[in-house]
Design an enzyme around this catalytic site. Structure first.
Site, PDB file in Angstrom:
ATOM      1  N   ASN A 108      14.742   5.145 -21.750  1.00  0.00           N
ATOM      2  CA  ASN A 108      14.967   3.751 -21.328  1.00  0.00           C
ATOM      3  C   ASN A 108      14.634   3.509 -19.858  1.00  0.00           C
ATOM      4  O   ASN A 108      15.224   2.643 -19.221  1.00  0.00           O
ATOM      5  CB  ASN A 108      16.399   3.304 -21.670  1.00  0.00           C
ATOM      6  CG  ASN A 108      17.443   4.172 -20.999  1.00  0.00           C
ATOM      7  OD1 ASN A 108      17.140   4.908 -20.073  1.00  0.00           O
ATOM      8  ND2 ASN A 108      18.686   4.080 -21.450  1.00  0.00           N
ATOM      9  N   LYS A 109      13.678   4.252 -19.333  1.00  0.00           N
ATOM     10  CA  LYS A 109      13.271   4.078 -17.944  1.00  0.00           C
ATOM     11  C   LYS A 109      11.839   3.510 -17.889  1.00  0.00           C
ATOM     12  O   LYS A 109      11.126   3.507 -18.898  1.00  0.00           O
ATOM     13  CB  LYS A 109      13.327   5.420 -17.201  1.00  0.00           C
ATOM     14  CG  LYS A 109      14.701   6.088 -17.264  1.00  0.00           C
ATOM     15  CD  LYS A 109      15.799   5.226 -16.673  1.00  0.00           C
ATOM     16  CE  LYS A 109      17.159   5.887 -16.570  1.00  0.00           C
ATOM     17  NZ  LYS A 109      17.733   6.375 -17.812  1.00  0.00           N
ATOM     18  N   THR A 110      11.442   3.055 -16.695  1.00  0.00           N
ATOM     19  CA  THR A 110      10.112   2.426 -16.556  1.00  0.00           C
ATOM     20  C   THR A 110       9.021   3.342 -17.077  1.00  0.00           C
ATOM     21  O   THR A 110       8.108   2.904 -17.781  1.00  0.00           O
ATOM     22  CB  THR A 110       9.834   2.079 -15.077  1.00  0.00           C
ATOM     23  OG1 THR A 110      10.889   1.252 -14.623  1.00  0.00           O
ATOM     24  CG2 THR A 110       8.501   1.368 -14.922  1.00  0.00           C
TER      25      THR A 110
END
Ligand SMILES: Cc1ncc(COP(=O)(O)O)c(C=O)c1O
Length: 370
Positions: free
Chosen positions: A188-190
């Site tokens: 769920n990170k960039t």
């Protein structure tokens, strides 16, 4: 379902994406038959160091292991105390525990949801060795205040920048202010490598210790048979396969960062004058990048279920760490986090959402409140 948008009307809170570049680079690694940590890992580290303008970037297996290694490399261990905000993913406190040190929880600043400098100063004792400011959702903790407290009491700063990759404040990237900064590349990170992390530092000596600690105490990996081990160490290597995915993800980094800002701006414009929904501000003009848009919402749990029925997926904030079994303490010690965390929620922030999707979400929330 591949893009997390299987149904026509599905508004994911988050949705990782892969591009053709990842397939190409992973294929190269597979063809090379060198799946272990190697040249792709080094390339990934170099690209991140360059992007953030730091001397050293050390790839590891997760944000949690990055935090643990940074603390351990600074010599933090049993009987030391490390100050941690009560509002963060529990990994921050767990990483401190892993070193044998004691995580000392402190309350947050209600305007930014990040660690309160006043609470930090009150929690300092003879045993305090470090502070971990967490840049929640990509929003900068009050680094000026925290850096000066650290200087005054001679403490280390390890930034938990797990959610703040490429977010900056006044021209300096979050994660590059303290002795070390830790990033996460979980889904769920960039950018994501599946699981993965990175420690950045400008300290040459710390860099050497970190490299040893992450690889069984060896300054250099040889055949394994006749290697020299200078210290105790672990195995936190990020493989070429994972790094290939990370390198591919970097090829679309700037589009993603731009999209994250746009999504936040739609939400903040919509709810500017709302009495029920307060979007927590980002200083976009000063460089902050919202990884996710977070809001304080009246009747949060009812709103969340109402939206869920329409395929609009939000994520409730973490319970304050002091309410979790391993860290249990009285609510009265944490008035801000106790009060805010029952109302805090992340709104759908996936970069695949279109403007009309975000507007639809805003309108449904408005409809709920009549
Ligand atoms: C604030 C924060 N700290 C630490 C971590 C731990 O990172 P990882 O999941 O990569 O171990 C995360 C998230 O995933 C996080 O959001």
């Amino acid at each position: 379902m591949k893009n997390g948008r299987g149904k026509d009307r599905d508004y994911p809170w988050w949705s990782p994406q892969v591009t053709p570049k990842e397939y190409e680079l992973v294929r190269e690694v597979l063809d090379s038959n060198y799946l272990n940590e190697g040249d792709y890992t080094t390339r990934f580290e170099n690209e991140i160091a360059q992007l953030l303008g730091v001397k050293h970037a050390i790839a590891v297996t997760s944000g949690t292991s990055a935090l643990f290694l940074a603390l351990a490399a600074l010599g933090i261990g049993p009987s030391d105390e490390v100050i941690v905000p009560d509002v963060t993913f529990i990994a921050t406190a767990n990483a401190v525990k892993l070193t044998g040190a004691i995580p000392v929880l402190v309350d947050i600043d209600p305007d930014t949801l990040t660690i309160s400098p006043g609470a930090v100063e009150s929690a300092i004792t003879q045993r305090t060795r470090a502070i971990i400011p967490v840049h929640v959702s990509g929003r900068a903790a009050d680094l000026n205040a925290i850096m000066s407290i650290a200087k005054k009491y001679d403490l280390f700063i390890v930034e938990d920048a797990a959610e703040a990759f490429m977010s900056s404040i006044d021209g300096k990237y979050l994660g590059t202010f303290g002795n070390a900064g830790c990033f996460s590349f979980s889904p769920n990170k960039t950018i994501s490598t599946g699981q993965g992390g990175m420690i950045v530092t400008n300290d040459d000596d710390l860099h050497i210790i970190l490299r040893q600690l992450k690889d069984q105490g060896r300054p250099k990996r040889g055949t394994g048979g006749d290697d020299i081990h200078y210290s105790v160490g672990y195995n936190f290597k990020l493989t070429n396969l994972q790094a290939a995915i990370g390198l591919g993800q970097l090829s679309v980094l700037h589009n993603r960062l731009q999209r994250q800002k746009e999504i936040y701006t739609i939400y903040s414009d919509h709810f500017e004058n709302s009495s029920n929904v307060s979007i927590i501000g980002f200083k976009i003009n000063r460089g902050e990048i919202p990884l996710w848009t977070d809001a304080i919402i009246e009747r949060r749990d009812v709103v969340e279920s109402y939206l869920q029925k329409m395929g609009i997926h939000c994520r409730k904030f973490w319970y304050p760490i002091h309410t979790q079994k391993p860290y249990f303490q009285n609510d009265a010690l944490f008035s801000q986090s106790t009060q805010l965390m029952s109302k805090a929620m992340w709104l759908p922030s996936a970069f695949i959402l279109e403007d009309t999707d975000v507007e639809y979400v805003c309108n449904q929330i408005k409809r709920f409140f009549g």
